[in-house]
Design a protein around this motif. Structure first.
Motif, mmCIF file in Angstrom:
data_model
loop_
_atom_site.group_PDB
_atom_site.id
_atom_site.type_symbol
_atom_site.label_atom_id
_atom_site.label_comp_id
_atom_site.label_asym_id
_atom_site.label_seq_id
_atom_site.Cartn_x
_atom_site.Cartn_y
_atom_site.Cartn_z
ATOM 1 N N SER A 21 -3.048 10.582 9.714
ATOM 2 C CA SER A 21 -2.961 10.144 8.973
ATOM 3 C C SER A 21 -1.614 9.893 8.039
ATOM 4 C CB SER A 21 -4.340 10.408 7.924
ATOM 5 O OG SER A 21 -5.481 10.495 8.981
ATOM 6 N N CYS A 22 -1.961 8.914 7.383
ATOM 7 C CA CYS A 22 -0.750 9.565 6.459
ATOM 8 C C CYS A 22 -0.829 8.929 5.138
ATOM 9 C CB CYS A 22 0.931 8.657 6.666
ATOM 10 S SG CYS A 22 2.200 9.262 6.132
ATOM 11 N N ALA A 23 -1.113 9.660 3.815
ATOM 12 C CA ALA A 23 -1.353 8.884 2.765
ATOM 13 C C ALA A 23 -0.283 8.727 1.861
ATOM 14 C CB ALA A 23 -2.598 10.397 1.624
ATOM 15 N N ALA A 24 -0.273 7.407 1.545
ATOM 16 C CA ALA A 24 0.946 7.091 -0.254
ATOM 17 C C ALA A 24 0.645 6.668 -0.955
ATOM 18 C CB ALA A 24 1.697 5.828 0.876
ATOM 19 N N PHE A 29 3.505 0.866 -1.977
ATOM 20 C CA PHE A 29 3.006 0.868 -0.521
ATOM 21 C C PHE A 29 2.823 -0.448 0.493
ATOM 22 C CE2 PHE A 29 1.290 3.328 3.181
ATOM 23 C CZ PHE A 29 0.733 2.497 3.604
ATOM 24 N N SER A 30 2.107 -1.374 0.116
ATOM 25 C CA SER A 30 1.529 -2.146 1.053
ATOM 26 C C SER A 30 2.987 -2.668 0.755
ATOM 27 C CB SER A 30 0.672 -3.325 -0.412
ATOM 28 O OG SER A 30 1.255 -3.435 -1.303
ATOM 29 N N LYS A 31 3.791 -2.795 0.543
ATOM 30 C CA LYS A 31 5.265 -3.769 0.401
ATOM 31 C C LYS A 31 6.116 -3.241 1.637
ATOM 32 C CE LYS A 31 4.706 -6.202 -3.646
ATOM 33 N NZ LYS A 31 5.890 -6.326 -5.098
ATOM 34 N N ALA A 75 -5.443 -0.958 1.520
ATOM 35 C CA ALA A 75 -6.302 -0.934 0.482
ATOM 36 C C ALA A 75 -6.337 1.174 0.648
ATOM 37 C CB ALA A 75 -7.308 -1.057 0.832
ATOM 38 N N LYS A 76 -6.435 1.309 1.208
ATOM 39 C CA LYS A 76 -6.099 2.943 0.828
ATOM 40 C C LYS A 76 -5.129 3.855 1.387
ATOM 41 C CE LYS A 76 -10.548 3.402 3.458
ATOM 42 N NZ LYS A 76 -12.014 3.976 4.608
#
Length: 124
Positions: A21-24, A29-31, A75-76
């Motif tokens: 997993s890679c949490a940003a 982020f969504s772009k 979303a996450k």
């Protein structure tokens, strides 16, 4: 600015599976297109997989095609790398990268942000 933190690495037997997993953090982020790369000792960082901003386009290195799956959950603020049928040659530090653009890329130089990496060790 995007801050990335990888997790999920570890020691696994050949033929096993891991999910990275890679949490940003960061407003855009969504772009951003995202990618996974890896670096084994004494070798250069190599491309593994990339995904565009909405997950509609994916691209894999030939060495992992059919075994690894990249995905994202905007979303996450998280991107994933599901790794199945692991081989000893998959042993490396795995890095998550974020581009400053929505389109995916297999070139490391086109990534603006990097995580600290997570170790994956596959025992034969």
């Amino acid at each position: 600015q995007v801050h990335l933190v990888e997790s999920g690495g570890g020691l696994v037997q050949a033929g096993g599976s891991l999910r990275l997993s890679c949490a940003a953090s960061g407003r855009t982020f969504s772009k951003n297109a995202m990618g996974w790369f890896r670096q084994a000792p004494g070798k250069e960082r190599e491309f593994v997989a990339t995904i565009n901003w909405n997950g509609g386009s994916l691209y894999y290195a030939d060495s992992v095609k059919g075994r690894f799956t990249i995905s994202r959950d905007n979303a996450k603020n998280t991107v994933y790398l599901q790794m199945n049928s692991l081989k000893s040659e998959d042993t490396a530090v795995y890095y998550c990268g974020a581009r400053g653009y929505s389109g995916m890329s297999w070139r490391a130089v086109e990534y603006a942000y990097w995580g600290q990496g997570t170790q994956v060790t596959v025992s034969s």
